[in-house]
Motif scaffolding. Sequence first.
Motif, short mmCIF file in Angstrom:
data_model
loop_
_atom_site.label_atom_id
_atom_site.label_comp_id
_atom_site.label_asym_id
_atom_site.label_seq_id
_atom_site.Cartn_x
_atom_site.Cartn_y
_atom_site.Cartn_z
N ILE A 106 55.97 23.90 32.05
CA ILE A 106 55.08 24.43 31.01
C ILE A 106 54.19 25.48 31.64
O ILE A 106 53.38 25.19 32.51
CB ILE A 106 54.23 23.31 30.38
CG1 ILE A 106 55.14 22.25 29.76
CG2 ILE A 106 53.27 23.87 29.35
CD1 ILE A 106 54.39 21.05 29.22
N ARG A 107 54.35 26.71 31.21
CA ARG A 107 53.63 27.83 31.82
C ARG A 107 52.46 28.25 30.95
O ARG A 107 52.52 28.15 29.72
CB ARG A 107 54.58 29.01 32.05
CG ARG A 107 55.76 28.65 32.96
CD ARG A 107 56.52 29.88 33.41
NE ARG A 107 57.65 29.52 34.26
CZ ARG A 107 57.55 29.21 35.53
NH1 ARG A 107 56.37 29.21 36.12
NH2 ARG A 107 58.62 28.89 36.23
N PRO A 108 51.40 28.76 31.58
CA PRO A 108 50.24 29.21 30.80
C PRO A 108 50.51 30.53 30.10
O PRO A 108 51.47 31.24 30.41
CB PRO A 108 49.15 29.37 31.86
CG PRO A 108 49.90 29.69 33.11
CD PRO A 108 51.18 28.91 33.03
N SER A 109 49.65 30.87 29.19
CA SER A 109 49.75 32.13 28.46
C SER A 109 49.67 33.32 29.41
O SER A 109 48.86 33.34 30.35
CB SER A 109 48.61 32.22 27.44
OG SER A 109 48.47 33.54 26.95
N SER A 110 50.50 34.32 29.15
CA SER A 110 50.44 35.55 29.96
C SER A 110 49.11 36.28 29.74
O SER A 110 48.72 37.11 30.55
CB SER A 110 51.60 36.47 29.59
OG SER A 110 51.54 36.82 28.21
N GLY A 111 48.42 35.95 28.65
CA GLY A 111 47.13 36.57 28.40
C GLY A 111 46.06 36.20 29.40
O GLY A 111 45.01 36.83 29.46
N LEU A 112 46.32 35.15 30.19
CA LEU A 112 45.35 34.73 31.21
C LEU A 112 45.57 35.42 32.55
O LEU A 112 44.82 35.16 33.49
CB LEU A 112 45.44 33.21 31.42
CG LEU A 112 44.94 32.35 30.24
CD1 LEU A 112 45.30 30.89 30.49
CD2 LEU A 112 43.44 32.51 30.08
N ALA A 113 46.56 36.29 32.64
CA ALA A 113 46.92 36.90 33.93
C ALA A 113 45.76 37.66 34.55
O ALA A 113 45.59 37.66 35.77
CB ALA A 113 48.14 37.81 33.75
N ASN A 114 44.96 38.33 33.73
CA ASN A 114 43.85 39.14 34.26
C ASN A 114 42.49 38.50 34.02
O ASN A 114 41.47 39.19 34.03
CB ASN A 114 43.89 40.53 33.60
CG ASN A 114 45.13 41.32 33.98
OD1 ASN A 114 45.53 41.33 35.14
ND2 ASN A 114 45.75 41.95 33.00
N VAL A 115 42.49 37.19 33.81
CA VAL A 115 41.24 36.48 33.55
C VAL A 115 40.81 35.73 34.81
O VAL A 115 41.57 34.93 35.36
CB VAL A 115 41.40 35.49 32.37
CG1 VAL A 115 40.15 34.64 32.22
CG2 VAL A 115 41.70 36.26 31.10
N ARG A 116 39.59 36.00 35.26
CA ARG A 116 39.05 35.35 36.45
C ARG A 116 37.70 34.74 36.12
O ARG A 116 36.90 35.34 35.41
CB ARG A 116 38.88 36.37 37.58
CG ARG A 116 40.16 37.07 38.01
CD ARG A 116 39.86 38.26 38.89
NE ARG A 116 39.07 37.93 40.05
CZ ARG A 116 38.43 38.81 40.81
NH1 ARG A 116 38.47 40.09 40.49
NH2 ARG A 116 37.73 38.43 41.85
N TYR A 117 37.48 33.55 36.64
CA TYR A 117 36.14 32.95 36.56
C TYR A 117 35.97 32.07 37.79
O TYR A 117 35.99 30.84 37.70
CB TYR A 117 35.95 32.16 35.27
CG TYR A 117 34.48 31.89 35.00
CD1 TYR A 117 33.64 32.90 34.56
CD2 TYR A 117 33.94 30.64 35.22
CE1 TYR A 117 32.30 32.66 34.33
CE2 TYR A 117 32.60 30.39 35.00
CZ TYR A 117 31.78 31.41 34.56
OH TYR A 117 30.45 31.18 34.35
N GLU A 118 35.82 32.72 38.93
CA GLU A 118 35.83 32.01 40.19
C GLU A 118 34.54 31.25 40.47
O GLU A 118 34.46 30.48 41.43
CB GLU A 118 36.14 32.99 41.32
CG GLU A 118 37.53 33.61 41.19
CD GLU A 118 37.81 34.67 42.24
OE1 GLU A 118 37.15 34.63 43.30
OE2 GLU A 118 38.67 35.53 42.00
N ILE A 119 33.50 31.46 39.65
CA ILE A 119 32.26 30.71 39.82
C ILE A 119 32.53 29.21 39.72
O ILE A 119 31.91 28.40 40.38
CB ILE A 119 31.23 31.17 38.78
CG1 ILE A 119 30.90 32.66 38.97
CG2 ILE A 119 29.94 30.35 38.89
CD1 ILE A 119 30.06 33.24 37.85
N ARG A 120 33.48 28.86 38.85
CA ARG A 120 33.89 27.46 38.71
C ARG A 120 35.35 27.29 39.12
O ARG A 120 36.06 26.45 38.57
CB ARG A 120 33.71 26.99 37.27
CG ARG A 120 32.26 26.89 36.80
CD ARG A 120 32.20 26.45 35.35
NE ARG A 120 30.84 26.37 34.83
CZ ARG A 120 30.16 25.23 34.67
NH1 ARG A 120 30.71 24.09 35.00
NH2 ARG A 120 28.95 25.25 34.16
#
Length: 420
Positions: free
Chosen positions: A4-18
Amino acid sequence: MRTIRPSSGLANVRYEIRGDLARRANEMERMGHDIIALNIGNPGVFGFRTPETMRLAMIENLRSSEAYCHQKGIFPAREAVVMQQQSRGVRGVTAEEVYMGNGVSELIDLVLRALLSTDDEVLVPSPDYPLWTAAVNLNRGRAVHYPCRPENGFEPDPKDIEALITSRTRAIVVINPNNPTGAVYSRATLEAIARIAEKHHLVVFSDEIYDQILYDNAEFVPMATLVHGTLCATLSGLSKVYRACGYRVGWVSFSGEVEPAREYLAALDKLSSLRLCSNVPGQWAVQTALGGYQSIYELTRPGGRLFQSRKAILDGVAASKYLQVCAPRGAIYAFIGIKEGVLPEFSDQQFAMDLLQHKHVLLAPGTSFNAPYKTHFRITNLPTSEVIADVFGRVEELLDSYASGAEPATRAPALKMVRS
């Protein structure tokens, strides 16, 4: 088994604070280590309390909080936002132009989702609060970063901003006072950005969640007082100034050229309806918060806890052989850098992991905030000055090991933070 793969829309999403660092910190805590977590500006974790009057306002209105409210929010909360904006000199705002949300975070997503079509561009500061970049990408747009350079005190140059505008540019984001840098923008800079937005018919999204957290007589200028010839959206909430992160109460108010934006606001109304409404109990605290005694000033003036913790950060940097910083004039963070030439191989990500593994301190690397360089990290001034002094001792030990080429030594458990 089928993957089960995540949405390709998350490819450029970063939230490294958490992200990975925070997950590793959680693992270490489960192993029994005491971690000083400085990666998130979460006042309640550090002993700060929401004003008692706000808690009482919620309790007294619990019976009125059990049903859904209007999708824009309860009227007393929206009217309180109007009154605050009017007191600041913002013209033309009514309760109809105010939307309550589950924190500013939800509203960032909603205001962008209502605006953007595929490949529309939004000008976002670099470094930025990474939710802005992530939300642009998640909503089919493209974040275009305008530089806020350390050598300019992290204040943007309006000429750099205008040079990035294309036919696809729809909006510009202003974060003032700034997270992560603590910069407070001058009136001249804000006026120049306002004129650029008006000239190119851009929506202005002004993130002002730290609007009353100021130091050393810094002046906060509400963007809505300067933007008249285009639409201005002002975003704020209870999380930081009122130390009520868990209440999840934010708002966005629209001013400037509102009439040509009625279709856009209708789209935002539709999105607000789809999520029914935001947290009702927390909204009852808004009127009390905005109209009552502003206790934040006790914390930010000389002798106040935020002021003294900020001073401890500045003292720690001044005593370091390796560090430098533009003194934050607002918000609850400092964006600290490595002096040029002293540690040429420095990597903010590796430093943050080493500091966690060996010194039991968690902070956020500068690249987490879409900075194009790897020489900075963000620290919050929410802990006590004693804890901050201890942290800087650990940071200096690690940087000494980098300079000497020695293997970092693991320190004893960290000082406990005072909680109440």
